[in-house]
Design a protein around this motif. Structure first.
Motif, PDB file in Angstrom:
ATOM      1  N   TYR A 107      21.028  98.502  50.148  1.00  0.00           N
ATOM      2  CA  TYR A 107      20.573  98.143  51.500  1.00  0.00           C
ATOM      3  C   TYR A 107      19.739  96.884  51.398  1.00  0.00           C
ATOM      4  CZ  TYR A 107      15.871  99.848  50.527  1.00  0.00           C
ATOM      5  OH  TYR A 107      14.623 100.004  49.986  1.00  0.00           O
ATOM      6  N   ARG A 108      19.772  96.118  52.462  1.00  0.00           N
ATOM      7  CA  ARG A 108      19.004  94.870  52.501  1.00  0.00           C
ATOM      8  C   ARG A 108      17.662  95.138  53.137  1.00  0.00           C
ATOM      9  NH1 ARG A 108      21.507  89.616  55.250  1.00  0.00           N
ATOM     10  NH2 ARG A 108      21.154  90.864  57.098  1.00  0.00           N
ATOM     11  N   ASP A 109      16.597  94.719  52.461  1.00  0.00           N
ATOM     12  CA  ASP A 109      15.281  94.802  53.082  1.00  0.00           C
ATOM     13  C   ASP A 109      15.287  93.883  54.310  1.00  0.00           C
ATOM     14  OD1 ASP A 109      12.085  95.338  52.192  1.00  0.00           O
ATOM     15  OD2 ASP A 109      12.476  93.652  53.548  1.00  0.00           O
ATOM     16  N   PRO A 136      32.522  94.419  54.157  1.00  0.00           N
ATOM     17  CA  PRO A 136      33.024  93.558  55.239  1.00  0.00           C
ATOM     18  C   PRO A 136      32.206  92.291  55.440  1.00  0.00           C
ATOM     19  CG  PRO A 136      32.302  95.716  56.095  1.00  0.00           C
ATOM     20  CD  PRO A 136      32.183  95.768  54.600  1.00  0.00           C
ATOM     21  N   MET A 137      30.894  92.303  55.086  1.00  0.00           N
ATOM     22  CA  MET A 137      30.044  91.155  55.385  1.00  0.00           C
ATOM     23  C   MET A 137      29.505  90.499  54.118  1.00  0.00           C
ATOM     24  SD  MET A 137      30.412  91.508  58.545  1.00  0.00           S
ATOM     25  CE  MET A 137      29.390  90.341  59.395  1.00  0.00           C
ATOM     26  N   LEU A 138      29.703  89.191  54.005  1.00  0.00           N
ATOM     27  CA  LEU A 138      29.133  88.413  52.904  1.00  0.00           C
ATOM     28  C   LEU A 138      28.147  87.446  53.548  1.00  0.00           C
ATOM     29  CD1 LEU A 138      28.957  87.414  50.024  1.00  0.00           C
ATOM     30  CD2 LEU A 138      31.155  86.316  50.293  1.00  0.00           C
ATOM     31  N   ALA A 139      26.872  87.867  53.604  1.00  0.00           N
ATOM     32  CA  ALA A 139      25.864  87.106  54.361  1.00  0.00           C
ATOM     33  C   ALA A 139      25.046  86.218  53.418  1.00  0.00           C
ATOM     34  CB  ALA A 139      25.009  88.074  55.162  1.00  0.00           C
ATOM     35  N   THR A 140      23.900  86.709  52.894  1.00  0.00           N
ATOM     36  CA  THR A 140      23.181  85.899  51.894  1.00  0.00           C
ATOM     37  C   THR A 140      23.925  85.935  50.563  1.00  0.00           C
ATOM     38  OG1 THR A 140      21.857  87.732  51.037  1.00  0.00           O
ATOM     39  CG2 THR A 140      20.941  86.533  52.922  1.00  0.00           C
ATOM     40  N   ASN A 195      17.445  85.626  60.827  1.00  0.00           N
ATOM     41  CA  ASN A 195      17.316  87.046  60.469  1.00  0.00           C
ATOM     42  C   ASN A 195      18.337  87.473  59.417  1.00  0.00           C
ATOM     43  OD1 ASN A 195      15.305  87.429  62.457  1.00  0.00           O
ATOM     44  ND2 ASN A 195      16.914  87.492  64.027  1.00  0.00           N
ATOM     45  N   GLY A 196      19.075  86.521  58.893  1.00  0.00           N
ATOM     46  CA  GLY A 196      20.050  86.851  57.855  1.00  0.00           C
ATOM     47  C   GLY A 196      21.351  87.409  58.401  1.00  0.00           C
ATOM     48  N   TYR A 197      21.606  87.194  59.692  1.00  0.00           N
ATOM     49  CA  TYR A 197      22.892  87.629  60.273  1.00  0.00           C
ATOM     50  C   TYR A 197      23.866  86.453  60.321  1.00  0.00           C
ATOM     51  CZ  TYR A 197      21.541  92.339  61.333  1.00  0.00           C
ATOM     52  OH  TYR A 197      21.178  93.654  61.193  1.00  0.00           O
ATOM     53  N   ILE A 198      25.141  86.784  60.135  1.00  0.00           N
ATOM     54  CA  ILE A 198      26.172  85.747  60.179  1.00  0.00           C
ATOM     55  C   ILE A 198      26.411  85.335  61.631  1.00  0.00           C
ATOM     56  CG2 ILE A 198      28.582  85.222  59.671  1.00  0.00           C
ATOM     57  CD1 ILE A 198      28.411  87.205  57.317  1.00  0.00           C
ATOM     58  N   VAL A 199      26.511  84.032  61.870  1.00  0.00           N
ATOM     59  CA  VAL A 199      26.773  83.471  63.205  1.00  0.00           C
ATOM     60  C   VAL A 199      28.159  82.814  63.213  1.00  0.00           C
ATOM     61  CG1 VAL A 199      25.948  81.850  64.957  1.00  0.00           C
ATOM     62  CG2 VAL A 199      24.300  82.947  63.408  1.00  0.00           C
ATOM     63  N   LEU A 202      29.733  89.481  63.637  1.00  0.00           N
ATOM     64  CA  LEU A 202      30.118  90.637  64.460  1.00  0.00           C
ATOM     65  C   LEU A 202      28.943  91.586  64.649  1.00  0.00           C
ATOM     66  CD1 LEU A 202      30.310  92.894  62.082  1.00  0.00           C
ATOM     67  CD2 LEU A 202      32.675  92.173  61.908  1.00  0.00           C
ATOM     68  N   GLY A 203      27.742  91.154  64.226  1.00  0.00           N
ATOM     69  CA  GLY A 203      26.573  92.033  64.323  1.00  0.00           C
ATOM     70  C   GLY A 203      26.418  92.817  63.030  1.00  0.00           C
ATOM     71  N   ASP A 204      25.890  94.027  63.143  1.00  0.00           N
ATOM     72  CA  ASP A 204      25.651  94.860  61.954  1.00  0.00           C
ATOM     73  C   ASP A 204      26.889  95.722  61.692  1.00  0.00           C
ATOM     74  OD1 ASP A 204      22.852  96.381  60.532  1.00  0.00           O
ATOM     75  OD2 ASP A 204      24.881  97.207  60.368  1.00  0.00           O
ATOM     76  N   ALA A 205      27.590  95.402  60.622  1.00  0.00           N
ATOM     77  CA  ALA A 205      28.872  96.076  60.358  1.00  0.00           C
ATOM     78  C   ALA A 205      28.694  97.576  60.170  1.00  0.00           C
ATOM     79  CB  ALA A 205      29.527  95.457  59.130  1.00  0.00           C
ATOM     80  N   GLY A 206      27.665  97.979  59.414  1.00  0.00           N
ATOM     81  CA  GLY A 206      27.435  99.418  59.178  1.00  0.00           C
ATOM     82  C   GLY A 206      27.209 100.152  60.492  1.00  0.00           C
ATOM     83  N   ASP A 207      26.365  99.597  61.336  1.00  0.00           N
ATOM     84  CA  ASP A 207      26.081 100.246  62.620  1.00  0.00           C
ATOM     85  C   ASP A 207      27.338 100.323  63.487  1.00  0.00           C
ATOM     86  OD1 ASP A 207      23.467 100.724  62.027  1.00  0.00           O
ATOM     87  OD2 ASP A 207      22.682  98.979  63.101  1.00  0.00           O
TER      88      ASP A 207
END
Ligand code: PRP
Ligand code: URA
Length: 213
Positions: A107-109, A136-140, A195-199, A202-207
């Motif tokens: 999990y990401r802090d 699904p998400m490759l952010a930082t 906030n470390g979200y991809i722009v 798709l938002g928070d993939a897990g949620d």
């Protein structure tokens, strides 16, 4: 699929583009989101596995004996990064039902964006297997890079990383940390926000997969 860099592939198939657009839409509900993640994993996994080793086996058809290709070597290992990577597993298992499945919990802090490992169980032996790490998400890139490091510590060698949406920052990190790993991205988005979200992402993939929040 476009070869973006050595060992980095970005998909350009219209079906993949279309399905990612459905995921982006904030009005797409959990049920549809889940199915599309699964479908994308299957489409992307099909391409990512196009270099699986094969050998010739003898088979007798109703007409004659022949030598015919079958998958060679040890089976595939699929390793989702929890939670969101779990949503991609059924798509890969639809292609290779005999694959073993490992799990890495990360999990990401929310403040530091640093990944924290909380679970790791991998199939053994893993050395000879082709290993598909799924997220699904490759952010930082922190979660993906740490997960690959963990797989390598357990002996994994032939590693492929499959993500649906990546951004330049994360792709650069994972590729420079692990230049030997083949990276497959459904699409490459513009950037990370503060906030470390991809722009646009798709938002928070897990949620969105599990209907939480
Ligand atoms: C999300 C996502 C990735 C990670 C990507 O997981 O599924 O694992 O963030 O971010 P990074 O590239 O900056 O590390 P999250 O930590 O939100 O956990 P969850 O899947 O349990 O919601
Ligand atoms: N994790 C997500 O689920 N989405 C992002 O945009 C970044 C990290």
């Amino acid at each position: 699929m476009i070869k973006f860099d050595e060992n980095v592939y970005i998909f350009d198939h219209p079906l993949i583009k279309h399905k990612i657009s459905i995921l982006r839409d904030k009005n797409t509900g959990t049920n549809e989101f889940r199915s599309i993640v699964e479908e994308l994993a299957m489409l992307m996994g099909y391409e990512a596995l196009s270099d699986l080793p094969i050998r010739m086996d003898e088979v007798e058809t109703p007409i004659a004996k022949c030598k015919t290709p079958v998958l060679d070597g040890r089976k595939l290992a699929v390793v989702p990064i929890l939670r969101a990577g779990l949503g991609m597993v059924p798509g890969i298992l639809a292609l290779v039902p005999t694959a073993k499945v490992g799990h890495i919990g990360m999990y990401r802090d929310e403040d530091t964006l640093q990944p924290h490992e909380y679970f790791c169980k991998l199939p053994r032996p893993i050395e000879q297997r082709v290993i598909l790490v799924l997220d699904p998400m490759l952010a930082t890139g922190g979660s993906g890079s740490d997960a690959i490091t963990l797989v390598k510590k357990h002996g994994g060698v032939k590693i492929k990383f499959v993500s649906i949406i990546a951004c330049p920052e994360g792709l650069k990190k994972i590729h420079s940390d692990h230049p030997d790993v083949q990276i497959y991205c459904g699409t490459l988005d513009e950037k990370l926000n503060e906030n470390g979200y991809i722009v646009p992402g798709l938002g928070d993939a897990g949620d969105r997969i599990f209907g939480t929040k």
